[in-house]
Every structure is written in structure tokens, then in C-alpha cells.
Design a protein around this motif. Structure first.
Motif, PDB file in Angstrom:
ATOM      1  N   ALA A 108      27.736   7.318 -12.528  1.00 27.02           N
ATOM      2  CA  ALA A 108      26.436   6.885 -13.028  1.00 27.02           C
ATOM      3  C   ALA A 108      25.523   6.321 -11.944  1.00 27.02           C
ATOM      4  CB  ALA A 108      26.622   5.828 -14.117  1.00 27.02           C
ATOM      5  N   GLY A 109      26.107   5.883 -10.819  1.00 25.51           N
ATOM      6  CA  GLY A 109      25.291   5.273  -9.774  1.00 25.51           C
ATOM      7  C   GLY A 109      25.130   6.115  -8.536  1.00 25.51           C
ATOM      8  N   VAL A 110      26.248   6.468  -7.901  1.00 20.57           N
ATOM      9  CA  VAL A 110      26.198   7.182  -6.627  1.00 20.57           C
ATOM     10  C   VAL A 110      25.685   8.606  -6.797  1.00 20.57           C
ATOM     11  CG1 VAL A 110      27.562   8.051  -4.687  1.00 20.57           C
ATOM     12  CG2 VAL A 110      28.013   5.774  -5.617  1.00 20.57           C
ATOM     13  N   VAL A 111      26.182   9.324  -7.804  1.00 19.84           N
ATOM     14  CA  VAL A 111      25.782  10.733  -7.970  1.00 19.84           C
ATOM     15  C   VAL A 111      24.293  10.863  -8.261  1.00 19.84           C
ATOM     16  CG1 VAL A 111      26.086  12.813  -9.362  1.00 19.84           C
ATOM     17  CG2 VAL A 111      28.083  11.531  -8.589  1.00 19.84           C
ATOM     18  N   PRO A 112      23.717  10.173  -9.261  1.00 21.17           N
ATOM     19  CA  PRO A 112      22.275  10.302  -9.482  1.00 21.17           C
ATOM     20  C   PRO A 112      21.434   9.840  -8.290  1.00 21.17           C
ATOM     21  CG  PRO A 112      23.324   9.328 -11.398  1.00 21.17           C
ATOM     22  CD  PRO A 112      24.346   9.347 -10.310  1.00 21.17           C
ATOM     23  N   THR A 113      21.838   8.741  -7.665  1.00 23.67           N
ATOM     24  CA  THR A 113      21.087   8.272  -6.498  1.00 23.67           C
ATOM     25  C   THR A 113      21.185   9.282  -5.367  1.00 23.67           C
ATOM     26  OG1 THR A 113      21.612   5.994  -7.117  1.00 23.67           O
ATOM     27  CG2 THR A 113      20.729   6.337  -4.916  1.00 23.67           C
ATOM     28  N   GLY A 114      22.365   9.856  -5.171  1.00 20.77           N
ATOM     29  CA  GLY A 114      22.538  10.882  -4.148  1.00 20.77           C
ATOM     30  C   GLY A 114      21.733  12.130  -4.445  1.00 20.77           C
ATOM     31  N   LEU A 115      21.677  12.543  -5.710  1.00 15.95           N
ATOM     32  CA  LEU A 115      20.857  13.691  -6.099  1.00 15.95           C
ATOM     33  C   LEU A 115      19.397  13.443  -5.770  1.00 15.95           C
ATOM     34  CD1 LEU A 115      22.448  14.500  -9.593  1.00 15.95           C
ATOM     35  CD2 LEU A 115      22.478  15.997  -7.595  1.00 15.95           C
ATOM     36  N   ALA A 116      18.928  12.241  -6.082  1.00 16.14           N
ATOM     37  CA  ALA A 116      17.520  11.910  -5.835  1.00 16.14           C
ATOM     38  C   ALA A 116      17.206  11.854  -4.348  1.00 16.14           C
ATOM     39  CB  ALA A 116      17.187  10.573  -6.494  1.00 16.14           C
ATOM     40  N   VAL A 117      18.121  11.323  -3.556  1.00 10.88           N
ATOM     41  CA  VAL A 117      17.869  11.137  -2.126  1.00 10.88           C
ATOM     42  C   VAL A 117      18.020  12.440  -1.354  1.00 10.88           C
ATOM     43  CG1 VAL A 117      18.709  10.010  -0.024  1.00 10.88           C
ATOM     44  CG2 VAL A 117      18.481   8.686  -2.140  1.00 10.88           C
ATOM     45  N   ALA A 162      16.759  12.430 -11.763  1.00  5.84           N
ATOM     46  CA  ALA A 162      17.547  11.409 -11.073  1.00  5.84           C
ATOM     47  C   ALA A 162      16.642  10.458 -10.305  1.00  5.84           C
ATOM     48  CB  ALA A 162      18.547  12.072 -10.129  1.00  5.84           C
ATOM     49  N   ALA A 163      15.606  11.000  -9.678  1.00  2.00           N
ATOM     50  CA  ALA A 163      14.667  10.154  -8.941  1.00  2.00           C
ATOM     51  C   ALA A 163      13.912   9.218  -9.874  1.00  2.00           C
ATOM     52  CB  ALA A 163      13.691  11.029  -8.160  1.00  2.00           C
ATOM     53  N   GLU A 164      13.618   9.714 -11.077  1.00  2.00           N
ATOM     54  CA  GLU A 164      12.842   8.917 -12.039  1.00  2.00           C
ATOM     55  C   GLU A 164      13.703   7.906 -12.780  1.00  2.00           C
ATOM     56  OE1 GLU A 164      10.172   9.610 -16.108  1.00  2.00           O
ATOM     57  OE2 GLU A 164      10.765  11.322 -14.859  1.00  2.00           O
ATOM     58  N   GLU A 165      14.905   8.324 -13.190  1.00  2.70           N
ATOM     59  CA  GLU A 165      15.737   7.483 -14.047  1.00  2.70           C
ATOM     60  C   GLU A 165      16.845   6.740 -13.313  1.00  2.70           C
ATOM     61  OE1 GLU A 165      17.059   9.615 -17.542  1.00  2.70           O
ATOM     62  OE2 GLU A 165      15.381  11.014 -17.350  1.00  2.70           O
ATOM     63  N   GLY A 166      17.232   7.232 -12.137  1.00  7.20           N
ATOM     64  CA  GLY A 166      18.279   6.572 -11.365  1.00  7.20           C
ATOM     65  C   GLY A 166      19.589   6.508 -12.127  1.00  7.20           C
ATOM     66  N   PRO A 167      20.295   5.380 -12.056  1.00  3.59           N
ATOM     67  CA  PRO A 167      21.589   5.247 -12.741  1.00  3.59           C
ATOM     68  C   PRO A 167      21.512   5.400 -14.259  1.00  3.59           C
ATOM     69  CG  PRO A 167      21.344   3.560 -11.067  1.00  3.59           C
ATOM     70  CD  PRO A 167      20.000   4.219 -11.202  1.00  3.59           C
ATOM     71  N   GLU A 168      20.284   5.334 -14.820  1.00  9.40           N
ATOM     72  CA  GLU A 168      20.131   5.493 -16.266  1.00  9.40           C
ATOM     73  C   GLU A 168      20.357   6.935 -16.709  1.00  9.40           C
ATOM     74  OE1 GLU A 168      19.277   3.066 -18.695  1.00  9.40           O
ATOM     75  OE2 GLU A 168      19.900   1.788 -17.041  1.00  9.40           O
ATOM     76  N   LEU A 169      20.274   7.901 -15.790  1.00  9.28           N
ATOM     77  CA  LEU A 169      20.341   9.310 -16.160  1.00  9.28           C
ATOM     78  C   LEU A 169      21.613   9.640 -16.930  1.00  9.28           C
ATOM     79  CD1 LEU A 169      19.237  12.201 -15.998  1.00  9.28           C
ATOM     80  CD2 LEU A 169      20.389  12.419 -13.778  1.00  9.28           C
TER      81      LEU A 169
END
Length: 508
Positions: A44-53, A276-283
Motif C-alpha cells: 500500500a505504501g512502497v508500490v504506489p509511491t514507486g509507481l508515481a515516482v 498513484a501520483a494523485e492518491e498515494g498510499p490510498e490507492l
């Protein structure tokens, strides 16, 4: 203040230089290992943040590929554990396989890498908890206040019996694994789900940004190697350590690959990076909320926070045991090599790590830096790079050790698997260093892209130089490097070296 060994004798009546024995079975070690891996935090944290970055979607196949490489590495790694029982893990293995100076350098790199993970968790916890408490209770407190609550809890548990920590981790880990599976299934059942091949596209492992993708995956596995850290506290470590290691790798790979595939497929491979960039860990939680409802969303948030706490507890225990191992051998001040009788907790190492965490949280709060990206993601990513480099170094240490001590192991464990893993890890490490800017989401040549990898090189060199200093000034300490409990009886150490080398008045 550094004092001589004579001056510290009274304190030894209340402390020992041994960890608690026969406290942990296979399940308990797996709980420690997987809690460090922090499944829900990664998904929920690393994967969405990594996708966005990074904008890279082939994360599921990256998890599988990394699992295979680490499984091959573990063949020689756990074989070495049958010959060396030491809470210093990488430090002890590199010292025994590649020489004492390199081992000390590796220990310094390990302390930085694992501390990066530990303090990163505080940033993630504070950044996620802050808006949740506004929504739930109308409490609008700064992120660092929540981070400090977690810090205090981890600090208290850090000086307790390792078995107590194991029970806490078991409870939290079972809950977060169950929720990760349930939410992933819910995403598959959501109206927007369409099976996607993008997360398992093998070509992403060799294309642009592949190194960044692999380090993201490595970050999710960090902790698997720490089964050997608890070898001195395990029941029948010759069986416990290998079983816990292989079980952890398999469970992590399956869980991460499945959950990230479900999330990307539910969000859509073409839209997931933007979401992912918009929602972050909430995705991850938002995608599951459709089939499950808002109550599941709130439960996910709660367990996400407890997942971070579990990771903090696990890394705190790992770091304090590294410091214990170094203090016991005199590479660090001997006070770190003492444990509390009864609980066997490495109290001074635990308190030192708590001090580091407090300083970092305070620094980020005062400077106003972003706790989510600049602490949680950068810290976790940097720590992942450091551990990757340590694993690579240890692969060569396994080869070196068995070249001199081939007794008791077949050619697969001594040569074949270690050589294959060393070659694969060199390739992965090269790709990681070559893609560090992409990984951090910054421009090539920018300060973070230079400072993060350079810091590990500087510490490796610093540790090597310190070992040479010990060899020249305290040869009995130098000769005990990497020997574990058998070196605890040797005198001197870091403190004594400073006292004797600094001239009159030293240590006052």
C-alpha cells in the motif's frame, strides 16, 4: 564519555554479554523477518509511491525475479549460518569470508542501511496518521507528534524480552497479511478490474529503468536476510534459520506479486501511474473500498499504521543486535555488547537506536521536510540499495569462506549457488546504481542521486580504515573481529583504544 574496562566492572554485575538462548522457533523468526519486510506497508505504501515516482509498472515480475535471485543466494548464505552463529550477520560473514577490515566496513554500511529503514518508517507513520486523525477524530496535530508516539512504543519494546516482541509481531503480521489478501481479492472482484499483463511483463526487467524496478522489489524483501541475526536466540538454529529464510522469501514473493498485479489491473495499467501520483498510499485501499465498503477502508488504514509499527519493531531489534555484536567484539564501545540478564535484550544498542530515531524526526520537523517522499520513500529506497550492496558483498564472502573451509558442505552449497548468485547480484547492483536517479525520482547528478550511493562507499572505506587502526593499536580486538561470543572475553575495544591512544587524560 569513554571509560576504561576497569572502570566499568561494577556495571557488569547487572549486565551480561550473551543474548537469550532457545527463545525463537521457525514461526517466530519468520514473524521477525516478514515484519521487517512489512507486507502491507510495501503493497500500500512502497508500490504506489514507486509507481508515481518511476512510472514503471512491471513490479510483479520484478518481485518474482528478485525472489529467485535471493533464493539462490540463500543456498550458500544459510549454509554459512550452519558454521557461524553471530547476531552480526552480514558483518560476521564478510569478516570471515573477505577479511576483517572489509567486515568492519560492511558493518558500518549495515548500520546506515537499516537505520534508514527504521527512521523512514517514522516518516511514513506520521504522514499517514496525520490526515487520518483529522478525519476520524478532528485532531489536527503535526505529523511528527504521531511519529513520536510510535517512537516511544518501539523504544519501550526494544528493551524487552525478544519473545515479547515476537508475540506482538505475530499478531500484527497475521492481521496485515490477511487484510492484504482480502483487499487484493476485492480488487479482482471490483467493476474496474481487467487482467493486465503489464505487471508481469518480463521485458521490463531489461528495459529502461529496470534497475530502479529491481531495487523497488529488493526493498520489499529487506529483512529476509535477518533470519541469521536471531541464530543465537533460536532453537536448533541449524534447522530454524534455513527454514525461516526460505519460507519468508516464498511468502513475500507470492504475496507481493499477487497484490501488486491485482492493484495495477484494477486501476488500469494506463491509468495506475496517474492514480498513484494523485492518491498515494490510498490507492490500494480505495480500489478495494468499492466491493468492501468504507468500513474496510478504515480497517485498512488502521492496519497500515500497525504494519509500519511492526516494521519499526523488527528493524529496531535488528539494529540493536548489530550494535550488540560490534560492541561485544570491541569494534564499538563495549557497553553496546551488554545485555540485560533475564530478558537478554541488548539494552544499550536499543537506546542508541532510539536516540538516532529521535534526532532524525526532530530534524525533519524543524526543517519542514516532506516526511512521505523525503523520509519514507527516500529512506526506504536508500536503505534498500544499501542492503542490496551488502547482499552482493556477502555472496562473495560465502565463496571466500567455503574456499578455505569446505568441510561439511557439498559443491552446490559451497560453489555453484554462491557463484551464480554473486554474478546475478553484481548485475542487479550495477543496474541499481545506474538507475539511482530514476529510483529516487530526481535528476541525474542531483544531490540525492550522488549522496545516497556515495554515503555507503564512504562508510565502507571508513570502517576499513577503523579496522586497520584497531589492528595497529588493539591487536587482540582486531583478532576477535567476526568471532562472536568467543571474542567477548578479549579486553580493550573501541573505548580502550581511544583511551590508550589519546594520551594523558583520555576518557575523562
Amino acid at each position: 564519555m569513554f571509560v576504561s574496562s576497569t572502570a566499568t566492572q561494577p556495571a557488569e554485575s547487572q549486565l551480561s554479554n550473551a543474548l537469550a538462548r532457545d527463545r525463537l522457533g521457525v514461526a517466530a523468526v519468520v514473524f521477525f523477518v516478514m515484519s521487517a519486510a512489512a507486507p502491507l506497508t510495501v503493497v500500500a505504501g512502497v508500490v504506489p509511491t514507486g509507481l508515481a515516482v518511476t512510472g514503471l509498472t512491471g513490479i510483479s515480475i520484478a518481485f518474482v525475479a528478485v525472489a529467485l535471485v535471493l533464493a539462490i543466494f540463500s543456498v550458500g548464505y544459510v549454509a554459512m549460518a550452519r558454521h557461524i552463529s553471530n547476531a552480526g550477520a552480514f558483518y560476521a560473514y564478510v569478516a570471515r569470508g573477505l577479511g576483517r577490515p572489509t567486515g568492519v566496513g560492511a558493518s558500518w554500511v549495515a548500520l546506515l542501511a537499516y537505520n534508514m529503514f527504521q527512521v523512514a518508517s517514522y516518516g511514513g507513520f506520521g504522514a499517514i496518521a496525520q490526515p487520518l486523525f483529522v478525519d476520524w477524530f478532528g485532531v489536527d496535530a503535526p505529523w511528527w507528534s504521531f511519529a513520536l508516539v510510535a517512537w516511544a512504543l518501539v523504544g519501550v519494546l526494544g528493551v524487552r524480552d525478544v519473545a515479547v516482541n515476537g508475540k506482538v509481531l505475530a499478531t500484527l503480521l497475521v492481521a496485515e497479511i490477511a487484510l492484504t489478501v482480502i483487499f487484493s481479492v476485492a480488487e479482482i472482484l471490483s467493476s474496474g478490474f481487467h487482467p493486465s499483463a503489464a505487471p508481469v511483463d518480463v521485458s521490463t526487467l531489461t528495459g529502461a529503468g529496470s534497475g530502479a524496478l529491481l531495487v523497488m522489489a529488493i526493498t520489499g524483501f529487506v529483512g529476509f536476510e535477518q533470519s541469521v541475526v536471531f541464530s543465537e536466540e533460536s532453537r536448533d538454529p541449524r534447522r530454524t534459520v534455513p527454514r525461516a529464510t526460505y519460507i519468508a522469501i516464498a511468502l513475500i514473493a507470492v504475496l507481493y506479486a499477487f497484490a501488486s498485479w491485482a492493484m495495477i489491473s484494477a486501476a488500469g495499467p494506463d491509468q495506475v501511474v496517474g492514480k498513484a501520483a494523485e492518491e498515494g498510499p490510498e490507492l490500494f485501499f480505495n480500489l478495494a473500498a468499492g466491493p468492501l465498503g468504507d468500513i474496510a477502508l478504515h480497517l485498512g488504514h488502521i492496519l497500515f499504521l500497525t504494519s509500519l509499527i511492526a516494521a519499526m519493531i523488527s528493524f529496531h531489534n535488528i539494529i540493536s543486535r548489530y550494535m550488540f555484536s560490534l560492541g561485544r567484539e570491541g569494534v564499538l564501545p563495549r557497553l553496546f555488547g551488554r545485555t540485560v540478564p533475564g530478558t537478554g535484550a541488548p539494552k544499550n544498542g536499543s537506546l542508541a537506536q532510539s536516540a538516532v530515531g529521535l534526532i532524525v524526526v526532530a530534524l525533519y520537523a524543524v526543517m519542514g521536510w516532506d516526511p512521505l517522499v523525503q523520509l519514507f520513500f527516500w529512506g526506504g529506497t536508500g536503505g534498500g540499495l544499501g542492503v542490496l550492496l551488502l547482499i552482493t558483498l556477502t555472496a562473495f564472502a560465502v565463496i571466500g569462506y567455503f574456499a578455505r573451509h569446505p568441510e561439511g558442505e557439498d559443491v552446490l552449497h559451497r560453489i555453484v549457488a554462491p557463484v551464480i548468485s554473486a554474478v546475478l547480484l553484481v548485475v542487479v547492483s550495477y543496474l541499481a546504481l545506474d538507475n539511482i536517479a530514476t529510483l529516487l525520482g530526481v535528476e541525474p547528478g542531483s544531490k540525492p542521486a550522488v549522496v545516497v550511493p556515495a554515503s555507503f562507499g564512504v562508510l565502507l572505506l571508513g570502517g576499513i580504515l577503523w579496522a586497520f587502526f584497531l589492528r595497529a593499536t588493539r591487536p587482540q580486538v582486531y583478532s576477535g573481529i567476526g568471532l562472536g561470543a568467543s571474542s567477548a572475553t578479549s579486553g580493550g575495544g573501541f573505548a580502550a583504544a581511544l583511551n590508550e591512544g589519546a594520551g594523558p587524560g583520555a576518557g575523562r
